[in-house]
Design a protein around this motif. Sequence first.
Motif, short mmCIF file in Angstrom:
data_model
loop_
_atom_site.label_atom_id
_atom_site.label_comp_id
_atom_site.label_asym_id
_atom_site.label_seq_id
_atom_site.Cartn_x
_atom_site.Cartn_y
_atom_site.Cartn_z
N ILE A 110 8.12 3.49 -5.25
CA ILE A 110 8.67 4.83 -5.50
C ILE A 110 10.18 4.79 -5.30
N SER A 111 10.91 5.27 -6.30
CA SER A 111 12.36 5.27 -6.22
C SER A 111 12.92 6.46 -7.01
N LEU A 146 14.16 0.52 1.46
CA LEU A 146 14.00 1.98 1.38
C LEU A 146 12.85 2.39 0.48
N GLU A 147 12.78 1.80 -0.70
CA GLU A 147 11.75 2.17 -1.67
C GLU A 147 10.36 1.75 -1.17
N GLU A 149 9.43 1.34 1.95
CA GLU A 149 9.04 2.19 3.07
C GLU A 149 8.56 3.55 2.57
N ALA A 150 9.27 4.11 1.60
CA ALA A 150 8.89 5.41 1.04
C ALA A 150 7.50 5.32 0.41
N THR A 151 7.25 4.22 -0.28
CA THR A 151 5.96 4.01 -0.93
C THR A 151 4.85 3.88 0.10
N ALA A 153 4.82 5.07 3.17
CA ALA A 153 4.60 6.37 3.82
C ALA A 153 3.79 7.28 2.90
N TYR A 154 4.12 7.26 1.62
CA TYR A 154 3.41 8.09 0.65
C TYR A 154 1.93 7.69 0.58
#
Length: 199
Positions: A110-111, A146-147, A149-151, A153-154
Amino acid sequence: MYEGAVQDLIDELGRLPGVGPKSAQRIAFHLLSAESTDVGRLVSALTRVQEEVRFCVTCYNVAEGEQCRICRDPRRSDEVLCVVEEPKDVVAIERTREFRGRYHVLGGAISPIDGVGPDDLRVKELMTRLMNGAVTELIIATDPNLEGEATAAYLARLVSPMGLAVSRLASGLPVGGDLEYADEVTLGRAFEGRRRIDA
Ligand SMILES: [Zn+2]
């Protein structure tokens, strides 16, 4: 700038990841002066990759055939599923020999900056697998940036109602880096020391 075919070749090479204009020009002129049998081998490897290599219908790893080698292997556990961004991450984790479960390849991370959201990744396919399958543990092995980690968490939030054990690779991986660049020992340790996520 060059004429016709040479410039086309330089342009195409320059579109490859990690190949700048100077390298593109160097590779192009190398190919121009190379033996025609060498160039033929390269052309045939490119053609074969296009014609023969597909994505596994189950996990989206690269495969020659319907399913990849890992999905076809009856000795692997169906209970543990490892989520990665790209097929190259499967190769990196396989090298550690720490993991005997199955994989799911998202096709990226995810970005928002690049306009990549969950719908652009194979998230729906992951959910279908989790709902139909025997998976009890989900290991999220997205890149430590960053991307990634975001993925992670999602995904952890998304699957939390399913009651699976969800874990993320342990720290120790170079932050901001790419999973494939971690050496086997570091990646193997990160795998062993994976931490439970409670979303
Ligand atoms: Zn597969």
